[in-house]
Design an enzyme around this catalytic site. Structure first.
Site, PDB file in Angstrom:
ATOM      1  N   GLY A 172       0.707  -1.258   0.000  1.00  0.00           N
ATOM      2  CA  GLY A 172       0.000   0.000   0.000  1.00  0.00           C
ATOM      3  C   GLY A 172       0.739   1.314   0.000  1.00  0.00           C
TER       4      GLY A 172
ATOM      5  N   CYS B 199     -12.770   2.927 -29.389  1.00  0.00           N
ATOM      6  CA  CYS B 199     -14.103   3.417 -29.679  1.00  0.00           C
ATOM      7  C   CYS B 199     -14.908   3.526 -28.392  1.00  0.00           C
ATOM      8  CB  CYS B 199     -14.777   2.503 -30.686  1.00  0.00           C
ATOM      9  SG  CYS B 199     -13.863   2.480 -32.210  1.00  0.00           S
ATOM     10  N   GLU B 200     -14.521   4.457 -27.545  1.00  0.00           N
ATOM     11  CA  GLU B 200     -15.163   4.739 -26.258  1.00  0.00           C
ATOM     12  C   GLU B 200     -14.855   6.194 -25.957  1.00  0.00           C
ATOM     13  OE1 GLU B 200     -16.750   2.869 -23.848  1.00  0.00           O
ATOM     14  OE2 GLU B 200     -16.578   1.002 -25.005  1.00  0.00           O
TER      15      GLU B 200
ATOM     16  N   ARG C  97      -6.490   3.112 -16.287  1.00  0.00           N
ATOM     17  CA  ARG C  97      -6.699   3.653 -14.945  1.00  0.00           C
ATOM     18  C   ARG C  97      -7.400   5.009 -14.908  1.00  0.00           C
ATOM     19  NH1 ARG C  97      -3.026   4.646 -11.726  1.00  0.00           N
ATOM     20  NH2 ARG C  97      -4.064   3.970  -9.829  1.00  0.00           N
TER      21      ARG C  97
ATOM     22  N   PRO D  70       4.519  -4.802  -0.840  1.00  0.00           N
ATOM     23  CA  PRO D  70       4.458  -3.677  -1.774  1.00  0.00           C
ATOM     24  C   PRO D  70       4.309  -4.132  -3.222  1.00  0.00           C
ATOM     25  CG  PRO D  70       6.715  -4.057  -1.056  1.00  0.00           C
ATOM     26  CD  PRO D  70       5.859  -4.982  -0.249  1.00  0.00           C
ATOM     27  N   GLY D  71       3.434  -3.477  -3.929  1.00  0.00           N
ATOM     28  CA  GLY D  71       3.312  -3.701  -5.379  1.00  0.00           C
ATOM     29  C   GLY D  71       3.701  -2.414  -6.074  1.00  0.00           C
ATOM     30  N   ARG D  72       2.777  -1.457  -6.018  1.00  0.00           N
ATOM     31  CA  ARG D  72       2.964  -0.160  -6.665  1.00  0.00           C
ATOM     32  C   ARG D  72       4.297   0.506  -6.303  1.00  0.00           C
ATOM     33  NH1 ARG D  72      -1.667   2.834  -7.753  1.00  0.00           N
ATOM     34  NH2 ARG D  72      -2.695   1.468  -6.263  1.00  0.00           N
TER      35      ARG D  72
END
Ligand SMILES: *Cc1c(COP(=O)(O)O)cnc(C)c1O
Length: 431
Positions: free
Chosen positions: A248, A361-362, A330, A291-293
């Site tokens: 986190g 196409c969004e 994201r 930890p990842g991020r």
């Protein structure tokens, strides 16, 4: 610049990990994910050293695979000697096939199927983090079929109110993850786990949230978890060997995000944990963090080529790029902030404001709004910073767009860690 691996060279080109981004875009094509290998190793060592210094022997970080999973990242983590967490058979397969020592892995997830549990056992996953009573009994049965004894942790919800800590939403009682301490269900589950023959309980896990810049959410969680560990010891005699506090810590997406030292934060957490354990009269368990991020986020950058630049008179400007929500969903998902820089002319005056739009196409396929930059020309290179976490791992093939390659940068050298998806790859499974 928001991170010390970013600069501008004499050509006015943005550099990343000492490499000219415009040259890399030419060499590999765009969209292109770049990863700074040395930055990843620097963060891993920072966590590892701080945790070994401040916590009891055997305390280690685990890399949270979901932030960025490919074989090369597991080789790096194996070389650095840290653990990993995995959340799916796909991540298990990737890590195992990269030669990662799977006894150093922890398998998470709120709904592991019987097939997932079998796959984990067959691949010798060291620890399974059990998320529910159903899973506990299923795992005991399956471990019995294999004639093994599986080490487990129990995932608990410390009941930290997400409203007191913004952006934290996984440690609350009302969550699809884990078992609640507050309701008494966690203690009940411990007793059941201790009575089973094919699993061995070694500790507890919690995860309070993401993009956290303070130590308080961790020490609030540890206070509740350690009190629980003390209660369990008194009630059952079981002394937990591991307390896993989850992941986190945050990274800087923009200048507004604070600069923090993970080592200092870990020291703060350790200081409070030592006091909490002393007050409870228990030994400090081995502490794990996931930890990842914060291991890979600012080690990543994405390069795009500018396509059409549209000025809608009286409204706003759109700069369209050759990627978008397929390589970085994201902003579309949670309006995540990012820093965007015109890499081709990184020092020119930022006298143009535009929405950076993807090619899908969004209408919601945007990378960022209200970006100040020099007015870009078709063919110039645009860089989005801090894309090392949850970009490649969340990428999709929407609109049958192939995923970009991942190029690692290390000491001025560049090498491919993941190849670009070709049209043949896109059709590989079609009958
Ligand atoms: C997502 C997650 C992590 C990693 O979170 P970061 O914010 O990327 O550090 C760690 N542990 C668990 C259980 C998670 O779900």
């Amino acid at each position: 610049m928001i991170c010390d691996n970013i600069s501008v060279n004499e050509k006015g080109h943005l550099t990343f990990a000492g490499c000219d981004t415009v040259e890399l875009a030419e060499k590999y094509g765009t969209p292109l994910y770049l990863m700074d290998e040395n930055k990843i190793r620097e963060h891993v060592r920072c966590y590892k050293n701080a945790m070994q210094k401040h916590f009891p022997d055997g305390s280690l970080p685990e890399f949270a695979s979901k932030a960025f999973s490919c074989r090369q990242i597991y080789r790096i983590m194996a070389e650095e000697g840290i653990d990993i967490d995995v959340v799916s058979p796909g991540e298990i397969y990737t890590a195992a096939s990269a030669g990662f020592p799977m006894e150093n892995s922890f398998f998470h997830g709120n709904n592991k199927t019987d097939a997932d549990l079998r796959f984990a056992i067959e691949n010798k996953v060291g620890h399974i983090v059990v998320d529910s009573e159903d899973e506990l009994f299923a795992l005991d049965r399956i471990a019995g079929e294999y004639g093994i004894n599986q080490k487990i942790l129990l995932r608990l919800t410390p009941g930290i109110d997400p409203h007191t800590h913004k952006k934290i939403s996984t440690g609350a009682v009302d969550s699809k993850f884990g078992v609640s301490i507050e309701t008494g269900q966690a203690l009940g589950l411990v007793k059941k786990a201790l009575a089973l023959n094919n699993v061995t309980l070694i500790g507890f896990h919690c995860h309070v949230g993401s993009q956290v810049f303070e130590s308080k959410p961790f020490t609030d969680a540890s206070e509740i978890m350690l009190k629980f560990i003390a209660d369990v010891k008194e009630e059952t005699g079981f002394a937990a060997d591991i307390l896993n506090l989850g992941g986190g810590f945050g990274v800087r997406y923009t200048e507004k995000d604070p600069v923090i030292s993970y080592a200092d934060k870990i020291a703060e957490v350790a200081d409070i944990i030592n006091k909490q354990c002393a007050a409870l009269g228990i030994a400090v368990p081995r502490i794990m963090m996931e930890p990842g991020r914060s291991l890979v986020g600012d080690a990543g950058m994405t390069l795009y080529t500018v396509g059409s630049v549209k000025e809608i008179t009286g409204y706003k400007n759109y700069v369209s790029i050759d990627g978008g929500m397929t390589d970085n969903p994201r902003y579309t998902l949670y309006e995540s902030p990012y820093t965007v820089i015109l890499a081709s002319r990184a020092e020119d005056k930022k006298d143009f404001t535009a929405t950076v739009a993807g090619r899908c196409c969004e209408s919601g396929d945007l990378i960022q709004e209200n970006v100040a930059m020099p007015k870009p020309r078709r063919g110039e290179i645009l860089a989005v910073l801090t894309t090392g976490a949850y970009n490649y791992s969340m990428a999709s093939n929407y609109n049958r767009v192939g995923r970009p390659p991942v190029v690692m940068l290390s000491g001025g050298r560049d090498y491919v860690a993941v190849r670009r998806e070709s049209y043949e790859h896109l059709c590989a499974l079609d009958e």
